[in-house]
Design an enzyme around this catalytic site. Structure first.
Site, PDB file in Angstrom:
ATOM      1  CD  GLU A   1       5.794   9.119   3.374  1.00 46.06           C
ATOM      2  OE1 GLU A   1       5.950   8.346   2.414  1.00 46.06           O
ATOM      3  OE2 GLU A   1       5.893   8.747   4.556  1.00 46.06           O
TER       4      GLU A   1
ATOM      5  CG  HIS B   1       9.623   8.120  10.896  1.00 50.15           C
ATOM      6  ND1 HIS B   1       9.080   7.203  11.772  1.00 50.15           N
ATOM      7  CD2 HIS B   1       8.654   8.397   9.997  1.00 50.15           C
ATOM      8  CE1 HIS B   1       7.831   6.932  11.402  1.00 50.15           C
ATOM      9  NE2 HIS B   1       7.548   7.650  10.337  1.00 50.15           N
TER      10      HIS B   1
ATOM     11  CD  GLU C   1       4.001   8.593   9.846  1.00 51.92           C
ATOM     12  OE1 GLU C   1       5.003   7.923   9.522  1.00 51.92           O
ATOM     13  OE2 GLU C   1       3.125   8.921   9.026  1.00 51.92           O
TER      14      GLU C   1
ATOM     15  CG  ASP D   1      10.057   5.885  14.628  1.00 51.89           C
ATOM     16  OD1 ASP D   1      10.659   6.783  13.992  1.00 51.89           O
ATOM     17  OD2 ASP D   1       9.483   4.938  14.062  1.00 51.89           O
TER      18      ASP D   1
HETATM   19  O1  G3I Z   1       0.004  -7.542   5.504  1.00 46.91           O
HETATM   20  C1  G3I Z   1       1.084  -8.148   4.777  1.00 46.91           C
HETATM   21  C2  G3I Z   1       1.179  -9.610   5.074  1.00 46.91           C
HETATM   22  O2  G3I Z   1       0.015 -10.241   4.630  1.00 46.91           O
HETATM   23  C3  G3I Z   1       2.410 -10.169   4.380  1.00 46.91           C
HETATM   24  O3  G3I Z   1       2.577 -11.505   4.727  1.00 46.91           O
HETATM   25  C4  G3I Z   1       3.647  -9.403   4.797  1.00 46.91           C
HETATM   26  C5  G3I Z   1       4.906  -9.883   4.071  1.00 46.91           C
HETATM   27  O4  G3I Z   1       5.730  -8.822   3.698  1.00 46.91           O
HETATM   28  O5  G3I Z   1       3.463  -8.049   4.480  1.00 46.91           O
HETATM   29  C6  G3I Z   1       2.367  -7.456   5.161  1.00 46.91           C
HETATM   30  O6  G3I Z   1       2.251  -6.110   4.798  1.00 46.91           O
HETATM   31  C7  G3I Z   1       3.231  -5.242   5.347  1.00 46.91           C
HETATM   32  C8  G3I Z   1       2.521  -4.166   6.146  1.00 46.91           C
HETATM   33  O7  G3I Z   1       3.455  -3.226   6.607  1.00 46.91           O
HETATM   34  C9  G3I Z   1       1.769  -4.726   7.347  1.00 46.91           C
HETATM   35  O8  G3I Z   1       2.661  -5.311   8.243  1.00 46.91           O
HETATM   36  C10 G3I Z   1       4.011  -4.628   4.208  1.00 46.91           C
HETATM   37  O9  G3I Z   1       4.779  -5.607   3.569  1.00 46.91           O
HETATM   38  C11 G3I Z   1       4.897  -3.543   4.741  1.00 46.91           C
HETATM   39  O10 G3I Z   1       5.480  -2.860   3.638  1.00 46.91           O
HETATM   40  C12 G3I Z   1       4.107  -2.564   5.557  1.00 46.91           C
HETATM   41  O11 G3I Z   1       5.000  -1.605   6.054  1.00 46.91           O
HETATM   42  C13 G3I Z   1       4.400  -0.413   6.516  1.00 46.91           C
HETATM   43  C14 G3I Z   1       4.937   0.763   5.720  1.00 46.91           C
HETATM   44  O12 G3I Z   1       4.400   1.949   6.236  1.00 46.91           O
HETATM   45  C15 G3I Z   1       4.583   0.650   4.252  1.00 46.91           C
HETATM   46  O13 G3I Z   1       4.900   1.792   3.561  1.00 46.91           O
HETATM   47  C16 G3I Z   1       4.725  -0.255   7.994  1.00 46.91           C
HETATM   48  O14 G3I Z   1       4.053  -1.279   8.736  1.00 46.91           O
HETATM   49  C17 G3I Z   1       4.274   1.107   8.475  1.00 46.91           C
HETATM   50  O15 G3I Z   1       4.769   1.329   9.776  1.00 46.91           O
HETATM   51  C18 G3I Z   1       4.807   2.187   7.566  1.00 46.91           C
HETATM   52  O16 G3I Z   1       4.321   3.426   8.010  1.00 46.91           O
HETATM   53  C19 G3I Z   1       4.803   4.567   7.287  1.00 46.91           C
HETATM   54  C20 G3I Z   1       3.710   5.596   7.281  1.00 46.91           C
HETATM   55  O17 G3I Z   1       2.517   5.050   6.764  1.00 46.91           O
HETATM   56  C21 G3I Z   1       4.115   6.831   6.495  1.00 46.91           C
HETATM   57  N1  G3I Z   1       5.365   7.371   6.979  1.00 46.91           N
HETATM   58  C22 G3I Z   1       6.463   6.406   7.076  1.00 46.91           C
HETATM   59  C23 G3I Z   1       6.054   5.206   7.911  1.00 46.91           C
HETATM   60  C24 G3I Z   1       7.208   4.253   8.097  1.00 46.91           C
HETATM   61  O18 G3I Z   1       7.606   3.701   6.868  1.00 46.91           O
END
Ligand code: G3I
Length: 302
Positions: free
Chosen positions: A127, A206, A235, A237
């Protein structure tokens, strides 16, 4: 064939899913994931904040849970991701200039050494381009270390694990007419001309109402492949999970010989980062949706 992975394998491709370590004790989830997919991407666990929470102190516990589950179940693993403006640990977000550049190099070396010879494709850089019509690089601490940060990342990655395919991965680059797509294309063409070691381009895919699927996606895949790189749908969806759109995406990949395979970004709708859009192939109870049948039929040749 009766599963997505086996159906994709008929043409030498894989069908994968993003897997979350926190779901590996959910047997409904693991039963579907193990049955249907033959490639795995860690949804968050191989990212910078997870693997190097303190500078120089690597932690692969969650990443290895996913890696080991995948390999024990006969699946290949895509690595995601080594250099990204997002999900940086605090220590990295606070760096700049030469110190950040060195930290990026050290991070790539540390993670790739741990998985040397074990990862089929690595998303080396994720990205790096801006949305909208500028065609510019996204402003980030990494970009501010100098425009060559991407090629430095690729050179570093090639030396760290010569057996992995090295990918550049991005979103909103599926529509051939978009400036972001053209900017990425120009970068890959330049890299190929100058011998920067890039092997593949990942199209996150996406799709939603703001950035919908367009039938020129196949043209995009073909044009990148013609530069001499593999392409992958990394990725996938789709908001609402239209069976027709899912089949179109599958057929676009099948139409391009250098399209390595398809990864969906989660298993059930309830596992999705956009669960409210119900964008995946299985509902919250683990039942196959009509999009699943559509994808399976397309993989089986219509
Ligand atoms: O692990 C913590 C947890 O301890 C905490 O309690 C909770 C509260 O917010 O957050 C948890 O972390 C989250 C993590 O996912 C695991 O669930 C983060 O806040 C959250 O921001 C994170 O989101 C991920 C996101 O990337 C972050 O940029 C998504 O799961 C994940 O699907 C998403 O994936 C990205 C790809 O890597 C790149 N392309 C876009 C795609 C979708 O955004």
């Amino acid at each position: 064939e009766s599963t997505l992975g086996a159906a994709a394998a008929q043409s030498g491709r894989y069908f994968g899913a993003a897997i979350a370590s926190g779901r590996l004790n959910d047997s409904v989830y693991t039963t579907i994931a193990n049955r249907e997919f033959n490639s795995v991407t860690a949804e968050n666990e191989m990212k910078i904040d997870a693997t190097e929470p303190q500078r120089g102190q690597f932690n692969f516990s969650a990443a290895d849970r996913i890696y080991n589950w995948a390999v024990q179940n006969g699946k290949e693993v895509r690595g995601h991701t080594l250099a990204w403006h997002s999900q940086q640990p605090d220590w990295m977000r606070n760096l700049s200039g030469g110190a950040l550049r060195q930290a990026m190099i050290d991070h790539i070396n540390g993670v790739m050494a741990h998985y040397r010879g074990k990862i089929v494709q690595w998303d080396v850089v994720n990205e790096a381009f801006e949305d909208g019509n500028s065609g510019a690089r996204r402003d980030s601490n990494l970009q501010r270390t100098g425009n060559d940060w991407i090629e430095v990342a690729f050179h570093t990655a090639r030396a760290a694990d010569p057996s992995a395919k090295l990918c550049y991965n991005d979103y909103n680059v599926e529509n051939w007419n978009w400036a972001k797509t053209q900017a990425m294309y120009n970068m890959v063409r330049d890299f190929k001309q100058r011998g920067v070691p890039i092997d593949c381009v990942g199209f996150q895919s996406h799709f939603n109402s703001g950035s919908p699927y367009n039938s020129n996606f196949r043209t995009t895949l073909q044009n990148f492949a013609a530069l001499g790189v593999d392409v992958a749908i990394t990725e996938l969806d789709i908001q609402g999970a239209s069976p027709t759109t899912y089949a179109n995406v599958v057929n676009d990949c099948l139409a391009v010989s250098r399209c390595l395979g398809i990864t969906v970004w989660g298993v059930r709708d309830t596992d999705s980062w956009r669960s409210e859009q119900t964008p995946l192939l299985f509902d919250g109870n683990g039942n196959k949706k009509s999009a699943y049948t559509s994808v399976l039929n397309a993989l089986n040749g219509g």
